[in-house]
Design an enzyme around this catalytic site. Structure first.
Site, PDB file in Angstrom:
ATOM      1  N   LEU A 270      16.105 -19.110  17.234  1.00  0.00           N
ATOM      2  CA  LEU A 270      16.562 -20.268  18.025  1.00  0.00           C
ATOM      3  C   LEU A 270      15.416 -20.874  18.823  1.00  0.00           C
ATOM      4  O   LEU A 270      15.468 -22.023  19.251  1.00  0.00           O
ATOM      5  CB  LEU A 270      17.666 -19.830  19.004  1.00  0.00           C
ATOM      6  N   GLY A 271      14.381 -20.062  19.095  1.00  0.00           N
ATOM      7  CA  GLY A 271      13.273 -20.572  19.907  1.00  0.00           C
ATOM      8  C   GLY A 271      12.283 -19.445  20.142  1.00  0.00           C
ATOM      9  O   GLY A 271      12.548 -18.293  19.799  1.00  0.00           O
TER      10      GLY A 271
ATOM     11  N   GLY B  60       9.406 -17.797  23.031  1.00  0.00           N
ATOM     12  CA  GLY B  60       8.834 -17.830  24.387  1.00  0.00           C
ATOM     13  C   GLY B  60       7.515 -17.090  24.336  1.00  0.00           C
ATOM     14  O   GLY B  60       7.120 -16.586  23.280  1.00  0.00           O
ATOM     15  N   LYS B  61       6.843 -17.018  25.452  1.00  0.00           N
ATOM     16  CA  LYS B  61       5.551 -16.312  25.505  1.00  0.00           C
ATOM     17  C   LYS B  61       5.785 -14.823  25.293  1.00  0.00           C
ATOM     18  O   LYS B  61       5.012 -14.139  24.616  1.00  0.00           O
ATOM     19  CB  LYS B  61       4.900 -16.552  26.866  1.00  0.00           C
ATOM     20  N   PHE B  62       6.896 -14.336  25.845  1.00  0.00           N
ATOM     21  CA  PHE B  62       7.126 -12.885  25.805  1.00  0.00           C
ATOM     22  C   PHE B  62       7.976 -12.450  24.638  1.00  0.00           C
ATOM     23  O   PHE B  62       8.295 -11.294  24.511  1.00  0.00           O
ATOM     24  CB  PHE B  62       7.790 -12.420  27.111  1.00  0.00           C
ATOM     25  N   GLY B  63       8.400 -13.342  23.793  1.00  0.00           N
ATOM     26  CA  GLY B  63       9.266 -12.864  22.707  1.00  0.00           C
ATOM     27  C   GLY B  63       9.955 -14.022  22.014  1.00  0.00           C
ATOM     28  O   GLY B  63       9.589 -15.177  22.202  1.00  0.00           O
TER      29      GLY B  63
ATOM     30  N   VAL C 158      13.792 -15.723  20.442  1.00  0.00           N
ATOM     31  CA  VAL C 158      15.242 -15.781  20.626  1.00  0.00           C
ATOM     32  C   VAL C 158      15.884 -16.005  19.257  1.00  0.00           C
ATOM     33  O   VAL C 158      15.451 -16.887  18.509  1.00  0.00           O
ATOM     34  CB  VAL C 158      15.628 -16.942  21.559  1.00  0.00           C
TER      35      VAL C 158
ATOM     36  N   LYS D 112      17.539 -12.333  22.857  1.00  0.00           N
ATOM     37  CA  LYS D 112      16.153 -12.577  23.232  1.00  0.00           C
ATOM     38  C   LYS D 112      15.424 -11.247  23.195  1.00  0.00           C
ATOM     39  O   LYS D 112      15.768 -10.330  23.930  1.00  0.00           O
ATOM     40  CB  LYS D 112      16.060 -13.191  24.632  1.00  0.00           C
TER      41      LYS D 112
ATOM     42  N   ASP E 270      13.931 -24.453  38.396  1.00  0.00           N
ATOM     43  CA  ASP E 270      13.108 -25.092  37.368  1.00  0.00           C
ATOM     44  C   ASP E 270      13.928 -25.985  36.442  1.00  0.00           C
ATOM     45  O   ASP E 270      13.871 -25.849  35.223  1.00  0.00           O
ATOM     46  CB  ASP E 270      12.383 -23.994  36.560  1.00  0.00           C
TER      47      ASP E 270
END
Ligand SMILES: COc1ccc(C(=O)Nc2ccccc2)cc1NC(=O)CCSCc1cnc2[nH]ccc2c1
Length: 274
Positions: A20-21, A23-26, A28, A43, A139
């Site tokens: 689905l997407g 991120g920097k850490f992993g 999804v 995630k 944010d």
């Protein structure tokens, strides 16, 4: 269902689907719980990545916050588990996807006023709840909002993961367009940053781009510090008035979240919508 209440969740309880997407850490993934066939967003973060960036305490704090936040417009973390290599968060799955993609796919890359007002009121509600739980700086920007059916919006808060370069503004540290003057200058912030960001969000919903957007970062900061922006001709007087009460340099002078929800532009347009 066959599972006891104190069931210890593990990766093999889920069928992993499409990504689905990232991120920097992993990453999804769309995932389905095997027993109930319930769709979730899984995630997966790598401990090695987190430890390297000294993020392990951050994950604990974030999980602590997320498990205590309970609001219809905040993405729920359903559970989490880990093994020797990875930490997995099981999050709600938003079937209509990321709001910035929906925004960019609109005819003029903007929402009509009833839709914008309905989304804005839900975000203001979520922020008011966060502040009541003394959680701030969520944010908010279109990249951090997820769309569910019946136009339900949830604050997804992509945690500390930094987005891999994607179609949305891929400036190296995420977009600067939402920074309020106090963060451009002195890095301190309090809950009033969220009121400013709500003004930027409302402007972007109605215009398709944020108010201080410029080709140069320095120019954007200059405009933010000077609160220098213009309204577009298609915007109603009432929506412009709301935005001008949120994009105020002095944090405490910004319209409160309660007054945003009560504002005539929000009330009138949400009546049409619901
Ligand atoms: C409650 O939410 C979260 C809680 C915690 C974290 C997190 O990463 N915390 C962290 C990480 C590392 C260090 C410290 C803390 C992330 C989220 N939320 C998301 O990441 C949203 C996108 S994943 C969900 C989702 C659903 N539905 C979709 N539909 C289409 C895409 C999509 C994507």
């Amino acid at each position: 269902s066959k599972r006891p209440a104190n069931h210890q969740w593990k990766l093999s309880d889920f069928e992993i689907g499409t990504p689905l997407g990232r991120g920097k850490f992993g990453r999804v993934y769309l995932a389905r719980e095997k027993n109930t066939e319930y769709m979730v967003a899984l995630k997966m973060m790598f401990k090695s990545e987190l430890v390297k960036d000294h993020m392990e305490h951050q994950v604990r704090r974030e999980i602590e916050i997320q498990t205590h936040l309970n609001h219809p417009n905040i993405l729920k973390m359903l559970t989490y588990f880990w093994n020797e290599k990875t930490i997995c968060l099981i999050l709600e799955f938003a079937q209509e996807g990321e709001l910035f993609k929906v925004l960019n796919s609109q005819p003029h890359k903007r929402f009509d006023e009833p839709t914008a007002a309905y989304y804005l009121r839900q975000v203001a509600d979520a922020l008011r709840y966060c502040h009541s739980q003394s959680v701030i700086h969520r944010d908010i920007k279109p990249e951090n909002l997820l769309l569910f059916s019946h136009h339900v919006i949830k604050l997804a808060d992509f945690g500390w993961s930094v987005h891999a370069p994607s179609k949305s503004r891929n400036t190296m540290c995420g977009t600067i367009d939402y920074l309020p003057p106090e963060m451009v200058d002195s890095q301190t912030y309090n809950e009033y940053v969220d009121n400013w960001c709500l003004g930027v969000l409302c402007y972007e919903f109605l215009c398709g781009s944020p108010p201080f957007e410029s080709s140069e970062q320095a120019e954007t900061f200059r405009k933010i510090r000077a609160v220098m922006y213009g309204f577009k001709s298609h915007m109603s007087e009432s929506s412009s008035q709301l935005i001008s009460k949120l994009l105020v340099k002095v944090p405490k002078s910004r319209l409160s979240l309660t007054d945003v929800i009560r504002h005539p532009w929000v009330k009138t347009n949400c009546e049409i919508f619901t």
